[in-house]
Design an enzyme around this catalytic site. Structure first.
Site, short mmCIF file in Angstrom:
data_model
loop_
_atom_site.label_atom_id
_atom_site.label_comp_id
_atom_site.label_asym_id
_atom_site.label_seq_id
_atom_site.Cartn_x
_atom_site.Cartn_y
_atom_site.Cartn_z
N LYS A 1 0.84 -1.20 0.00
CA LYS A 1 0.00 0.00 0.00
C LYS A 1 0.87 1.25 0.00
CE LYS A 1 -0.39 -0.09 5.06
NZ LYS A 1 -1.31 -0.11 6.19
N MET B 1 10.85 24.85 -1.55
CA MET B 1 9.98 23.86 -2.17
C MET B 1 10.79 22.91 -3.06
SD MET B 1 6.72 24.32 -4.74
CE MET B 1 5.60 24.93 -3.47
N ARG C 1 -9.78 0.44 15.87
CA ARG C 1 -9.83 1.05 14.56
C ARG C 1 -10.92 0.28 13.81
NH1 ARG C 1 -4.23 1.74 11.29
NH2 ARG C 1 -4.70 -0.43 10.79
N TYR D 1 15.05 31.88 2.19
CA TYR D 1 13.83 32.62 2.54
C TYR D 1 13.86 33.05 4.01
CZ TYR D 1 11.40 31.37 -1.78
OH TYR D 1 11.02 31.26 -3.10
#
Length: 821
Positions: free
Chosen positions: A492, A765, A590, A716
């Site tokens: 998964k 980023m 769960r 930044y």
């Protein structure tokens, strides 16, 4: 070529022969998935901790194999009336005996190489220098184990003139067996290190064990500067009558290294040998390559190879890509690059990998001439054609004059070119789309140019996945299982960030029993990629039920509403006994049915006539935390009780499973019928990392190096200020790639060219900066974000999270590159 028949083989290995006919034996195999020319193949049924070759006899018989070496005969011998069996006490021992017997037929010089590192590179560089002068047989890739060595030696023929084989060991007493097979005339001991140290009492013991390779050698080459090796070589009685030839940078030796001069990407090595001043230049500057090159240089001098030839060949030493790489190609293709060498053994291995790529219906092979095979051309390419056909290749692109001349040997669509340049000039007209492409060529053909043209162009940050390490981890967990315990592997979340069909293809090839995904669309992707294994969907959603049925995906049933709705959808399709998997909540709180609901659940299951319960399972909440073991045992006990109640009422066998990766390691008595392997496959264990290998390396490249004056700021927000003059590196990896912004301003670090350097300023980023002041780091250097040098657990600790989150946070824009030796 020496001819063997099955009766010869039985006599050599001392086995009892059950004979149908006296078949000729040409090929020896140990893997039922790697069969070509089955009529002349003998299969050795090796037995391991989790694999038993005897289990695959029916499959092999179906593929046409009729000769077997076994330690026990099949129960249904009447089904094998057209077969020959040789029964022995130990099939691995028999394989080694056969190889040792075969080796005894040849008198040409054989070079044996051992050591902790550099064996494969030294072997390949020896071949590089000698291959135009001699017909050289060498181990394919790093075939240096108890199994790999006999398979390599089996390929020796009377046409060869020099043999080069490497030998590796992981525990005492193994080298004697390899020595008996290789029987080297000349030995090379590269170096000694900590690799495989866990089974040796000391490095000294490991050196002693490795020296056993040279028991019958007349000459041993080594470096005197490795003090431990030098002492053992000089004082060990085993080598008392050997000719010892050494090199040194620090003292007197046969080859005295006087000076190393580095210039750009080259190193010039000046030395004195037999009072003669010599020098060579190699296209490498790292310490390991220099050491490997000097070993090879000394061997060439000892063999009296022409000095000018040595000099020219050393100048052109190739970078050895010791691994097969798999990456995304243009137009949705998968590119498999194995332009490391081209011989029949490595071609068969590479074709096997191509055949595993079920995500594509079309498979293309780009192949060069096979050089220095020692075989008659028509016979050689007829065998190549047979291999191609058996591996279901759809198209052949042959490059080289010899292949072009033998094009009639190939009964499939093909294009032939006399050179790589001619093919590249025609590339624009070629149609490569939605297919798997294997690039397999001798280095002389420079197939890296083809790889570059066909590779999808993406940015420099990538995630490397070591498929050999993944298989190692898989086999480690398999070794912890009881013989009849099945194995489900969780793939998964993009296989924990490692990829989808690439990992699933490998797991299918490794014959796991089930795959697990989180959502139906993940399962659909695998089905469309040709994955045929049973797939369980752990979080099925109602609007995807019909799609799940269409793609034969099996849902987890965790609530009465889900049970009723799925039964209704299956009923509408007219299907009967559709497989489902019942989830019990034993304390995770769960998904899942609670203990008080089990009675009602049984009634509903009996009424759901269109469904069949295949398994019942639960999930452990804290199996990796020893302080929670009492709770874990409560969960296991409750699961045993509840699952027994349900399975008793089903009137058919039902699989039960509760253990996850940590549970497999820590609760061996709770394996039930199946276990679920997840994060452990990717190298994260509950009991330490000693027996697991890291499979993922997140890496990038330095794109710019610049100076920052005292008082300047970086990034930044000007969050980092230079307290003194700095040198920084700019690296194209940022938080959009998965490099968490919380690692900014010295919290995180990177590994570049042997230096650990702190992140400076805020991670952007698409890029970040590192303080490399005082470090020998330049533009183009490789940058490790995490991998062997910086474990992913280190990042997780700094971020107060778990490795799962790091792995799954790697963006899909980051190119995945898969490799294996």
């Amino acid at each position: 070529m020496i001819t063997y028949h099955i009766s010869d083989l039985a006599r050599v290995v001392g086995g009892k022969l059950y004979k149908k006919d006296d078949s000729r034996i040409t090929h020896v195999v140990i893997d039922s998935r790697k069969i070509f020319s089955p009529g002349e193949t003998v299969f050795f049924a090796l037995e391991g901790e989790r694999h038993d070759g005897h289990d695959y006899l029916p499959d092999l018989w179906g593929k046409g194999v009729r000769n077997f070496v076994v330690s026990r005969l099949p129960e249904m011998m009447e089904q094998y009336t057209d077969c020959n069996f040789v029964k022995v006490a130990n099939t691995l021992g028999a394989l080694q005996q056969l190889a040792a017997h075969h080796r005894n037929h040849f008198t040409f010089p054989v070079i044996g190489i051992t050591g902790s590192n550099g064996k494969t590179i030294v072997k390949e560089w020896i071949h590089h220098i000698l291959d135009e002068q001699y017909n050289v047989i060498r181990s394919p890739k790093s075939y240096n184990s108890q199994v790999g060595v006999p398979l390599s030696v089996w390929n020796m023929t009377g046409d060869h003139e020099v043999g080069v084989f490497e030998a590796g060991i992981s525990r005492p007493y193994e080298m004697q067996r390899l020595e008996n097979i290789i029987q080297p005339d000349i030995g090379i001991f590269t170096n000694i290190g900590e690799a495989h140290q866990e089974n040796f009492g000391s490095l000294k013991q490991k050196v002693r064990e490795k020296l056993n390779l040279f028991e019958e050698s007349h000459t041993v080459i080594y470096c005197k500067d490795h003090e431990l090796i030098h002492k053992q070589v000089v004082y060990d009685d085993l080598l008392r009558d050997k000719r010892l030839i050494a090199w040194s940078m620090d003292g007197e030796a046969d080859l005295n290294i006087e000076e190393l001069e580095y210039s750009g990407h080259t190193t010039t090595i000046r030395a004195i040998y037999q009072d003669e001043e010599l020098q060579i230049t190699i296209p490498f500057t790292d310490k390991g390559s220099v050491e490997n090159a000097i070993h090879v240089w000394l061997l060439m001098l000892y063999m009296d190879i022409d000095r000018e030839r040595i000099r020219l060949k050393m100048k052109g030493l190739p970078a050895i890509a010791m691994r097969l790489e798999m990456k995304k190609g243009i137009n949705n293709c998968t590119l498999i690059n194995d332009s490391y060498n081209s011989d029949l053994g490595s071609l068969n291995i590479a074709l096997n990998v191509l055949n595993q790529q079920n995500q594509h219906n079309r498979k293309t092979l780009i192949l060069s001439d096979i050089l220095q095979s020692g075989r008659e051309e028509r016979e050689l390419y007829s065998e190549v054609a047979d291999m191609i056909q058996r591996n279901r290749v759809d198209r052949l692109i042959g490059i080289g004059e010899t292949l072009s001349e033998n094009r009639e040997s190939f009964d499939l669509p093909g294009h032939f070119y006399s050179s790589t340049e001619q093919f590249l000039s025609s590339l624009a007209a070629m149609q490569f789309r939605n297919e798997a492409i294997l690039i397999k060529g001798s280095r002389d053909f420079h197939f890296e140019k083809i790889s570059h043209e066909l590779e999808e162009k993406m940015h420099q940050t990538l995630l490397e996945i070591d498929l050999d390490a993944l298989v190692h981890n898989l086999n480690h967990f398999r070794s912890l299982l009881q013989h009849n315990t099945r194995l489900m592997v969780m793939v998964k979340a993009f296989s924990y960030g490692s990829g989808t069909y690439e990992i699933a293809n490998l797991l299918q090839y490794q014959r796991v029993d089930y795959l697990g995904v989180a959502f139906a669309d993940e399962g659909v992707t695998l089905r469309e990629a040709g994955i045929a294994l049973p797939i369980i969907v752990m979080n099925p959603e109602e609007d995807g039920f019909r799609m799940m049925i269409d793609y034969e995906l099996e849902p987890e049933i965790y609530h009465f509403h889900v049970l009723e709705q799925f039964n209704r959808v299956v009923s509408a399709t007219g299907k009967e006994e559709y497989p489902v998997h019942i989830k019990l909540d034993t304390g995770m709180n769960r998904l899942g049915f609670r203990d008080v609901e089990v009675g009602e659940l049984i009634r509903h299951l009996k009424q759901a006539k269109h469904l069949r319960v295949h398994s019942i399972f639960s999930h452990l909440a804290a199996s990796d935390e020893p302080e929670q073991d009492a709770f874990t045992h409560e969960q296991i006990h409750l699961f045993d009780e509840l699952s027994t109640m349900i399975s008793r009422e089903m009137h058919h066998p039902v699989i039960r499973h509760i253990l996850n990766s940590a549970g497999i390691e820590r609760f061996p008595d709770a394996q039930f019928d199946m276990v679920r392997l997840g994060i452990g496959l990717y190298g994260i264990g509950a009991t330490g990392q000693d027996k697991l290998r890291n499979i993922s390396t997140f890496k990038s490249t330095v794109t710019q190096v610049k100076e920052v004056k005292k008082g300047g700021t970086i990034g930044y927000g000007r969050s980092a200020r230079a307290e003194h003059d700095l040198k920084i590196a700019v690296i194209p990896v940022g938080y959009a790639d998965g490099f968490n912004r919380a690692l900014s301003n010295g919290v995180g670090r990177l590994y570049i060219n042997g230096f650990y350097v702190p992140v400076i300023g805020s991670i952007c980023m698409d890029m970040c900066m590192a303080d490399i002041t005082g470090c020998d780091i330049k533009e183009g250097d490789e940058v490790i974000v995490f991998g062997d040098e910086i474990p992913v657990g280190e990042l997780a600790d700094k971020l107060n999270t778990i490795p799962y989150e790091i792995f799954t946070g790697i963006s899909e824009r980051v190119k995945r590159v898969y490799f294996q030796e």
